[in-house]
Design a protein around this motif. Structure first.
Motif, short mmCIF file in Angstrom:
data_model
loop_
_atom_site.label_atom_id
_atom_site.label_comp_id
_atom_site.label_asym_id
_atom_site.label_seq_id
_atom_site.Cartn_x
_atom_site.Cartn_y
_atom_site.Cartn_z
N MET A 1 0.76 -1.22 0.05
CA MET A 1 -0.07 0.11 -0.23
C MET A 1 0.82 1.31 -0.05
SD MET A 1 -3.03 1.18 0.36
CE MET A 1 -4.14 2.64 0.82
N ASP A 3 3.84 1.26 -0.80
CA ASP A 3 4.64 1.58 -2.32
C ASP A 3 3.66 2.04 -3.29
OD1 ASP A 3 6.68 0.65 -1.19
OD2 ASP A 3 6.56 -1.37 -1.94
N GLN A 4 2.45 1.62 -3.45
CA GLN A 4 1.41 2.25 -4.13
C GLN A 4 1.23 3.62 -4.11
OE1 GLN A 4 -1.85 -0.48 -3.54
NE2 GLN A 4 -2.41 -0.26 -5.85
N MET A 8 2.14 6.68 -6.91
CA MET A 8 0.91 7.46 -7.28
C MET A 8 1.50 8.90 -6.99
SD MET A 8 -1.55 7.89 -9.05
CE MET A 8 -2.36 6.40 -9.20
N SER A 43 -9.94 7.60 -7.79
CA SER A 43 -8.93 6.89 -7.13
C SER A 43 -9.34 6.41 -5.72
CB SER A 43 -7.52 7.44 -6.89
OG SER A 43 -6.67 6.80 -6.27
#
Length: 1222
Positions: A1, A3-4, A8, A43
């Motif tokens: 999470m 890293d995401q 982003m 998102s």
């Protein structure tokens, strides 16, 4: 999470940098923008990404975007979030407030604004029900430092703005928050006052001490923020919070006026407080500001700021700037310091508002004494009235007017004394100086700050002078004789002063003044003073005390004054007119006044002015002019026969003046003989075979006036066609003058004795005969022929006869185009423009005045001749056969005078017994024709708009190339013609009732005013009735349907002004008369659909939306019980709630159903038809924000048993999750 989120965030940072980089191409910028918007919309990582981007380690632009993401989440996704997510986001926001910003001086203002917005959006959704400790949490935050305190102030301010000022919430949420704010106002005010005092004290302590500058500025910043927040609350809180503690708040604000860094914000707060309305008893403490101390603070702050408002540049800097740009006139030796100047404006407004409170309280029921130091207050106000800034001068006018008109204050010795000082100040203030492009007066420096151009200043000064005129008249009523003395001194001074043309000499003549020459601006100002003063002393002073002898001396001096300058001559004439009412007490002066008129060719404008003055004198004082009649008549004959080159308009003006005096003969035979003699040459000319042949034949007419000949400017002098045009113009001007002015005595007994009364109507009203009737009847056939010929000039075959020189002769004149489009003339050059017009301009002017005069004569004939005119045989056929011929070819701009000058007058003056024989045959075809014509015109405009929408970029280029396109002109002419036609329909059918005066808003409770302001009030049923003519037209079914169709069709034409007027005055008044009859189903649904179509076009305008909704409701409620089809129309409305519609119909049609009040029914109906209401373009693609209502704070106690057993009230449904949008 994690890293995401990090990945982003990297992408978002890149996108934001691309958007903000000036070098980025448009394609990349749009792609980046699209990426960011899609992220916000879709998102699931918005919250963590937003928080990471908002971290204070990031650049400001990235942080701002992060905060925008969080705000977007709260605004559009809050309703879908889980409770723990909301709590988490709220805690993160509080964390950002606590330590997510840099220090108060380093942090960017847009970051602070974005952060405060996030918190306010949460407060709007959750406080007070789900966040009861919000205020305590804010108070705790302020203990953490200046940065947090400023943020809290921004939050409180934005909350007040959203809830109270802009009202961007649903009603129930707004009410909840407002009531909670009101309940906690004492603690909120105490809190804000505490913050203000602490920070002001700390700021003052550190002000002089070295090494503490940053801390001092931090305290100053907090104090400024607190004052701004206070300003947002002072506007609406209960007055008791402002006046508590013996006006402690106002005292602090007055003290802060001496602090340069805080004075502007303090003045803003003071101004808002002083401008408050409300109960007079609660405003009484404001009188404390009339204490010496408070006035002294204001005065001293004003004097200091005034000294600092003008900044003297150093000689070197102004010299170097002059050298570098020699062509620029903007390099000045002095400059206005804007912040100081704005502060001066606020102080001036504070004084004016204080004066408003004084005028409201003194002499009212609350028994407030006239302040002991009223003169000191007025001296302070006078200081602003005599300031170099024209804006500051004008700001004080309303207050002076209120003081000088006030029943009690105007009699006070201090006010009387000040009135004389004000008159002296007016001698300077009336002089038009201070043009921003010039440097000839201290006013100019301030004008450069206040006005963009000389035209802008000129427009302002004209309205300012009108204001001054009003106040001057009030002042002259208080001190009439002193005013006369000042005016007399000023006039005598001007007469003895040599003429100074200055550097503004006229462009057209050597040695003459222009509008801006020193002598002209002085004469002009003095003339305004004299006009205001003389008109008032006549009303205010007893006849025996009037300064007649001094007036006659003045008048003699003015009459003896010799000058060849046209602008000053014009002022001289105005002074003669102004003093004339005093001259009637000395009859031997009157002949001199009449003969004092310049008749030389060079001063045409002045001669026109002289004619107007003579007409005005003869209209207002004919009985005093009667002894001079023979002398004046002989003088006019002499002028006509001598070589003096009078224009036709001037000759006719003199004839008009003679007719006005001749009305005083009060003898029909004598007046008729005079009119016959006066008009003999005109009648002979107009009825001659030559002119008859010209007027009846378009071909001959065009040849006679020279419109079919190619003309070069060199042949101008020998132009016989110009003489022919003059012959026609003179005849028409003369006919108009006599028809308009010849009259019988107003007194019935005098009219009987003079032989004017020829009988009585069946209703018992006297029937008069006019001395000019015989002449008019001889002239009328050729007049109607000219109108018919003029209309036929627009036929293609006659248009083809126009020569190349005059091919544009029927187009709108340039001056008229400017009027139609609302563009101002360059007023400063009006007298300097060349007198010579081009040949085409002369021909256009001839056609225009010819057409106008024809219709003016016909319109005046009905008013002047009455029964003698309406008894003319076959009058309706004669009018229809002339005015209504070839209408298809007559351009729109030519139809306007026909409707305004002729038909409107005809309708207003026509006696009832001629409605059937004259008006019905004329109005029926006209309204039917205008409906078709206007409908076609508006369809073309609508098609053009939709095509232009598709080719927007091309259209933009066209608009850049040419300021005014032909299409804009045509559309505006159609709009004006539409208004003329519907105004004619209104005067024909609608008898207007004067509405009851509204309650005194001064005494209204402010909270009620605020709550009611959202609902625009309109009466339950329009009170207008049909006129007698309207009732007559009602008998003709086809004619009446034309009226209905025209009025209802016009609702969807793109003219909001017309839509509102017609919907509120006309539509229901006409429809109501036939509601009880057997209307066709198609007609009923068409009427209803027309209103809904109007809502679609004009719904974006609140005033139209309200009026049309009211009209739709009236139609639905009155016709729905008999016409089921109306429900079918309603079901086609987009997004209509059918269940709500069923309930509305049930209450409407079931006699036993519970009935709601007018306001509630109106609200329900507006919700039903909301889907038809059009939106402005800027609103059409806006994403809706939905804020849910929370459980009510103030539940009403439940009754012991149900009030209505047979119908579920649905109260439970209000709070169920399924109906959150309610």
């Amino acid at each position: 999470m994690a890293d995401q989120v990090a990945a982003m965030c990297d992408q978002l940072v890149k996108a934001v940098n691309v958007i903000m980089d000036a070098e980025t191409s448009q394609i990349y910028r749009l792609e980046a923008l699209k990426f960011c918007e899609e992220f916000k919309e879709t998102s699931s990582l918005c919250v963590p990404c937003g928080l990471q981007l908002a971290d204070k380690a990031q650049p400001a632009v990235v942080r701002h975007f992060g905060l925008q993401i969080l705000e977007h989440i709260i605004k559009f996704r809050w309703n879908d979030m889980q409770q723990q997510e909301k709590v988490h986001l709220k805690e993160c926001a509080m964390q950002l407030l606590s330590n997510g910003t840099h220090s108060i001086l380093d942090e960017e203002s847009h970051i602070k604004d974005a952060l405060s917005r996030i918190v306010v959006e949460m407060i709007k959704r959750e406080w007070p029900q789900h966040w009861p400790d919000m205020l305590k949490e804010m108070e705790t935050l302020t203990s953490q430092g200046e940065a947090q305190t400023e943020l809290v102030m921004l939050i409180l301010l934005r909350l007040a703005e959203d809830v109270i000022t802009f009202q961007t919430l649903p009603t129930q949420r707004r009410r909840d928050i407002q009531q909670t704010l009101t309940q906690n106002m004492e603690s909120i005010f105490t809190f804000m006052m505490g913050i203000l005092q602490i920070n002001v004290e700390d700021y003052r302590k550190l002000k002089g001490s070295p090494g503490n500058e940053l801390q001092m500025r931090a305290h100053c910043r907090v104090a400024v923020a607190t004052l701004n927040t206070l300003a947002g609350y002072i506007d609406w809180v209960a007055l008791v919070y402002i006046t508590s503690g013996n006006c402690h708040l106002l005292e602090i604000l007055c003290l802060l006026l001496s602090e340069p860094e805080l004075q502007l914000e303090a003045a803003e707060c003071l101004l808002i407080a002083m401008s408050r309305k409300g109960k007079l008893e609660e405003r009484k403490p404001f009188m404390l500001l009339f204490d010496d101390v408070a006035i002294q603070y204001i005065l001293s702050a004003a004097q200091t700021a005034d000294g600092l408002a003008i900044y003297q540049k150093s000689a070197e800097s102004s010299l170097s700037s002059r050298d570098s740009e020699p062509s620029m006139c903007t390099s000045r030796a002095v400059e206005v310091v804007e912040r100081r100047y704005i502060f001066l404006k606020r102080l001036c407004q504070v004084l004016c508002a204080l004066g408003g409170q004084l005028c409201s309280l003194v002499g009212s029921d609350v028994e407030v004494e006239v302040p002991a130091n009223l003169s000191k207050y007025m001296e302070a106000l006078l200081a602003f009235t005599t300031h170099s800034s024209q804006f500051l001068k004008s700001s004080t006018m309303a207050t002076w007017g209120a003081l000088f008109r006030h029943e009690a204050l105007s009699k006070d010795a201090a006010v009387v004394k000040m009135a004389v000082k004000f008159l002296r100040a007016s001698m300077t203030n009336l002089v038009k100086t201070g043009f921003p492009s010039r440097d000839n007066n201290p006013n100019c420096e301030y004008s450069r700050v206040d006005f963009d151009s000389d035209e802008d200043f000129n427009s302002f000064f004209n309205s300012f002078r009108a204001q001054q005129g009003e106040v001057l008249r009030s002042t002259c009523r208080i001190v009439p004789l002193e005013a006369f003395r000042i005016g007399a001194e000023w006039l005598q001074y001007q007469i003895t002063s040599p003429i100074d043309t200055g550097d503004n000499a006229s462009k057209t003549a050597e040695g003459l003044c222009s509008l801006l020459s020193p002598s002209v601006v002085q004469w002009d100002a003095m003339t305004v003073f004299m006009e205001c003063m003389v008109s008032q002393i006549i009303k205010s002073v007893d006849e025996e005390k009037l300064p007649i002898d001094q007036s006659m001396e003045l008048l003699q001096a003015v009459l003896n004054y010799e000058t060849k300058d046209p602008l000053i001559l014009s002022c001289v004439l105005t002074n003669v007119s102004a003093l004339f009412p005093l001259a009637i007490h000395r009859p031997h002066f009157l002949p001199q006044v009449l003969i004092k008129a310049p008749w030389t060719r060079a001063v045409k404008n002045v001669r026109r002015h002289a004619c107007s003055s003579i007409i005005k004198i003869c209209r207002d004082y004919p009985q005093y002019m009667l002894p001079c009649f023979e002398m004046f008549y002989n003088h006019v004959k002499e002028l006509f026969s001598s070589g003096v080159a009078l224009t036709h308009m001037e000759k006719c003006a003199l004839m008009e003046a003679l007719v006005l005096i001749s009305n005083q003969f009060k003898d029909y035979e004598k007046q008729k003989a005079f009119v016959d003699e006066l008009m003999a040459s005109v009648v002979a000319e107009w009825t001659s075979n030559e002119i008859r042949h010209v007027l009846w034949n378009p071909d001959t007419f065009l040849s006679f006036i020279g419109a079919d000949k190619v003309v070069t400017e060199q042949k101008e002098d020998a132009d016989t066609a110009a003489i022919n045009r003059g012959r026609l113009s003179f005849c028409l001007y003369a006919i108009l003058a006599v028809v308009k002015r010849a009259h019988w005595p107003a007194d019935l007994e005098e009219a009987k004795a003079g032989g004017f009364v020829v009988g009585y109507t069946p209703a018992g009203a006297p029937m008069y005969r006019n001395p000019c009737t015989a002449q008019f009847l001889i002239l009328m056939p050729n007049l109607l022929a000219l109108i018919r010929t003029h209309n036929s000039l627009f036929l293609p075959e006659n248009m083809a006869r126009l020569s190349e020189t005059f091919s544009r002769a029927h187009e709108i004149m340039d001056s008229e185009k400017k009027v139609v489009l609302g563009l101002s003339h360059h007023l400063l050059d009006i007298y300097d423009s060349p007198v010579c017009k081009t040949m085409i301009e002369r021909m256009q002017g001839f056609f225009c005045t010819l057409y106008d005069n024809c219709y003016q004569i016909l319109g005046s004939a009905g008013v002047s001749l009455q029964q003698e005119f309406y008894n003319i045989d076959k009058l309706a056929e004669g009018m229809a056969g002339s005015a209504f011929v070839s209408l298809d070819h007559v351009p729109d701009h030519r139809l306007r005078p026909m409707i305004r000058l002729f038909l409107r007058q005809l309708v207003l003056s026509c006696p009832q017994e001629y409605y059937e024989s004259l008006l019905c045959p004329l109005l029926g075809p006209l309204f039917g024709y205008m409906l078709q014509r206007l409908n076609m015109r508006w369809q073309v405009i609508n098609q053009r708009t939709s095509i232009n929408g598709e080719h927007e970029e091309e259209e933009e280029l066209v608009c850049q190339e040419t300021q005014v396109t032909q299409e804009m002109l045509e559309e505006q002419v159609v709009r004006l013609l539409t208004r003329e036609v519907l105004e004619l329909l209104t005067v024909t059918c609608i008898s207007r009732k004067v509405s009851e005066p509204a309650a005194n808003k001064e005494e209204m409770d402010e909270e009620d005013m605020m709550m009611d302001s959202v609902q625009s009030a309109s009466p339950a049923q329009p009170t207008e009735e049909l006129t007698e003519l309207g009732k007559c037209l009602l008998k003709h079914e086809n004619l009446y349907m034309s009226l209905l169709t025209l009025s209802f069709t016009s609702l969807s034409w793109k003219d909001a002004t017309n839509c509102h007027r017609t919907a509120s005055l006309v539509c229901w008044t006409l429809l109501r008369q036939v509601v009880a009859g057997n209307l066709l189903t198609e007609a009923v649904t068409w009427f209803f659909t027309s209103v809904l179509r109007g809502l679609q076009v004009h719904g974006q305008h609140e005033v139209c939306s309200s009026t049309l909704s009211q009209l739709a409701m009236l139609i639905y409620e009155n016709l729905r019980p008999r016409y089921m089809e109306l429900r079918g129309v309603m079901t086609q409305i987009p997004n209509i709630n059918l269940e709500a519609l069923d309930q509305y119909d049930h209450r409407l049609m079931d006699p036993s159903a519970q009935k709601f009040g007018e306001k509630k029914r109106k609200d329900q109906f507006r919700k039903l038809i909301a889907g038809t209401v059009g939106k402005a373009l800027c609103q059409q693609f806006r994403k809706e924000v939905h804020i849910r209502n929370l459980p009510s704070l103030f539940k009403k106690p439940k009754p012991d048993k149900d009030i209505v057993n047979n119908e579920p009230l649905g109260l439970a449904a209000l709070f169920s999750p399924k109906n959150d949008a309610l």
